[in-house]
Design an enzyme around this catalytic site. Structure first.
Site, short mmCIF file in Angstrom:
data_model
loop_
_atom_site.label_atom_id
_atom_site.label_comp_id
_atom_site.label_asym_id
_atom_site.label_seq_id
_atom_site.Cartn_x
_atom_site.Cartn_y
_atom_site.Cartn_z
N GLY A 46 0.82 -1.20 0.00
CA GLY A 46 0.00 0.00 0.00
C GLY A 46 0.86 1.24 0.00
O GLY A 46 2.05 1.20 0.33
N GLN A 51 2.94 9.84 1.66
CA GLN A 51 4.20 9.14 1.47
C GLN A 51 4.90 9.55 0.18
O GLN A 51 6.07 9.23 -0.02
CB GLN A 51 3.99 7.62 1.48
CG GLN A 51 3.60 7.09 2.84
CD GLN A 51 3.43 5.60 2.79
OE1 GLN A 51 2.35 5.09 2.44
NE2 GLN A 51 4.49 4.88 3.10
N CYS A 88 6.68 -0.55 6.59
CA CYS A 88 6.20 0.61 5.85
C CYS A 88 7.28 1.07 4.88
O CYS A 88 8.46 1.10 5.23
CB CYS A 88 5.86 1.72 6.85
SG CYS A 88 5.24 3.23 6.10
N LEU A 89 6.86 1.45 3.69
CA LEU A 89 7.82 1.94 2.68
C LEU A 89 8.54 3.20 3.14
O LEU A 89 9.63 3.48 2.67
CB LEU A 89 7.09 2.19 1.35
CG LEU A 89 6.52 0.94 0.66
CD1 LEU A 89 5.74 1.33 -0.58
CD2 LEU A 89 7.62 -0.06 0.33
N HIS A 130 -3.64 0.58 7.97
CA HIS A 130 -2.30 1.18 7.89
C HIS A 130 -2.31 2.41 6.98
O HIS A 130 -1.80 3.47 7.37
CB HIS A 130 -1.31 0.12 7.36
CG HIS A 130 0.08 0.60 7.21
ND1 HIS A 130 1.10 0.18 8.04
CD2 HIS A 130 0.65 1.45 6.33
CE1 HIS A 130 2.23 0.78 7.66
NE2 HIS A 130 1.98 1.54 6.62
N GLU A 131 -2.90 2.28 5.81
CA GLU A 131 -2.87 3.39 4.84
C GLU A 131 -3.80 4.53 5.27
O GLU A 131 -3.45 5.70 5.10
CB GLU A 131 -3.20 2.90 3.44
CG GLU A 131 -2.24 1.84 2.89
CD GLU A 131 -0.77 2.21 2.97
OE1 GLU A 131 -0.42 3.41 2.92
OE2 GLU A 131 0.05 1.29 3.09
N HIS A 134 -2.14 6.69 7.74
CA HIS A 134 -1.24 7.67 7.13
C HIS A 134 -1.97 8.98 6.83
O HIS A 134 -1.40 10.06 6.97
CB HIS A 134 -0.65 7.14 5.82
CG HIS A 134 0.63 6.39 5.99
ND1 HIS A 134 1.77 6.96 6.49
CD2 HIS A 134 0.95 5.11 5.68
CE1 HIS A 134 2.74 6.06 6.50
NE2 HIS A 134 2.27 4.93 6.01
#
Length: 161
Positions: A46, A51, A88-89, A130-131, A134
């Site tokens: 995701g 991000q 996480c990226l 999670h997303e 953000h």
């Protein structure tokens, strides 16, 4: 499509709340396409707009069944519990154990502004949470029970080879 730079830990944008999308235009479509391509290239599940430096309520997710685009998403129902590994990226090489609902129902808009609802279980439910976190300035390190040590990460990586 363009690959966008992924914002890393320490950038204040990751802690800011995103603004709702009000214009459903070509600019939004390009953002969604760029985010999906960026996520794929980074081997992510995701990616949220902050991000890639955009304070907009936009998310892309792909748990292996095709890209899901969520504009202005909100969790409207959830149940159950799962505890699992989360990364996480924006925090490369860092992993933690986090509790999330096992089932999540999301209401969102598509790239044309049409409202829809989507349900997810297990990994997809985790990705939704999670997303969407953000978009509210919450990163996974804010919700993990504990971060894994370097030794635990090394052991995990050796088991995946």
């Amino acid at each position: 499509m363009a690959i966008r730079n992924i914002v890393k830990d320490g950038d204040p944008i990751l802690k800011k709340k995103c603004r709702p999308v009000e214009k459903f235009d070509r600019k939004l479509a390009v953002l969604l396409e760029d985010m999906a391509e960026t996520m794929r290239l980074a081997n992510g599940v995701g990616l949220a707009a902050p991000q890639v430096g955009m304070l907009r309520r936009v998310v892309v997710i792909d748990v292996g069944e095709g890209v899901i685009e969520l504009v202005n998403p909100e969790i409207i129902a959830y149940s159950g519990e799962q505890c699992g590994l989360e990364g996480c990226l924006s925090f490369p090489g860092e992993w933690g154990l986090a509790k999330r609902p096992n089932y999540v129902k999301v209401r969102a808009q598509d790239r044309n502004g049409e409202v829809f609802e989507i349900e997810g279980r297990e990994l997809l439910a985790r990705a939704f949470c999670h997303e969407i976190d953000h978009l509210n300035g919450i990163v996974f390190k804010d919700v993990v029970d504990r971060m894994l040590s370097a030794a635990e990460i090394e052991e995990m990586e050796s088991q995946n080879k």
